[in-house]
Design an enzyme around this catalytic site. Sequence first.
Site, PDB file in Angstrom:
ATOM      1  N   HIS A 147      -0.125   6.217   6.179  1.00  0.00           N
ATOM      2  CA  HIS A 147       0.330   6.079   5.096  1.00  0.00           C
ATOM      3  C   HIS A 147       0.992   7.450   4.539  1.00  0.00           C
ATOM      4  CE1 HIS A 147      -2.101   2.625   4.859  1.00  0.00           C
ATOM      5  NE2 HIS A 147      -1.185   2.017   3.870  1.00  0.00           N
ATOM      6  N   SER A 186       0.824  -1.235  -0.122  1.00  0.00           N
ATOM      7  CA  SER A 186       0.070   0.098  -0.034  1.00  0.00           C
ATOM      8  C   SER A 186       1.006   1.371   0.218  1.00  0.00           C
ATOM      9  CB  SER A 186      -0.869  -0.036   1.149  1.00  0.00           C
ATOM     10  OG  SER A 186      -0.171  -0.177   2.504  1.00  0.00           O
TER      11      SER A 186
END
Length: 278
Positions: A259, A49
């Site tokens: 993230h 990811s």
Amino acid sequence: MRPIRARRPLTSLLTAMAAVCLAVTAAPAAQAVPTGAEAAGKYIALGDSYAVAPGTRTYDDPNDACRRGPLSYPRLWAAQHTSYSFVEASCSGATAAEVKSRQVPRLGADATLVTVQAGGNDVGFVSVLQNCILTLDDKDCVAGVDAAKAAATGVLPGTLSGTYAAIRGAAPSAKVIVVGYPRLYKIGGNCGIFGLSDTERGALNSAADVLNSVLAQQAANAGFTFLDPRPAFDPHTICSGNTTWVTSLEWDKLNESYHPNQAGHRDGYLPALNAITG
């Protein structure tokens, strides 16, 4: 006494996190081919990811489990180097073992540049984050981090060795860049006493450090180049007081949490990658 943090119902949170982080079968790889003159090279992006779009909030298809999008650093590099053809095999949730089995087959002898960013899912880093968010006791968080670090040093090297060997076998002439992970927090920064404690934040940073050390060593063993994002990201971590390049915990957008955001990809990873590739 440490303030009690608001908690969401455990079952719903775990379900949401699992939906975000469980490995998925990679969708067909996005590919862009330059027009006109013959391509100067071929770039294939492999990874999890961190190599696709979670954190950027911009997706090709929000319903695609791989969660690819135009603002990730591989896409940005490809957009800057239009003489290269580009294949995006990365997929959210991928482990290093799944990179080997599902993404490496996208490589070929014509590959000239490969980036690979994987390993965090292999050691259960998402579960570690989840545990630290939910637990009321620092010791539980630290224990989970210690277990992840033990997996990183004990099990992950062999997995990475096999994956990197498969990459070299499939792309014998390519320059291969192993991409690392940033630290998440500034310890003693401006977040104060709310949310995670500095003990928990420090433990999570230490997990990133151990993971990066394993990635760097295995990259060196394979003859690959290691891209360490920490020097660029450290001034922009959560609690730093500066523009933040990683997303913090967002209860309503768990799949965006922890993230690289748009700035992290654009101003952090992309210049570091350009510094290696030219």
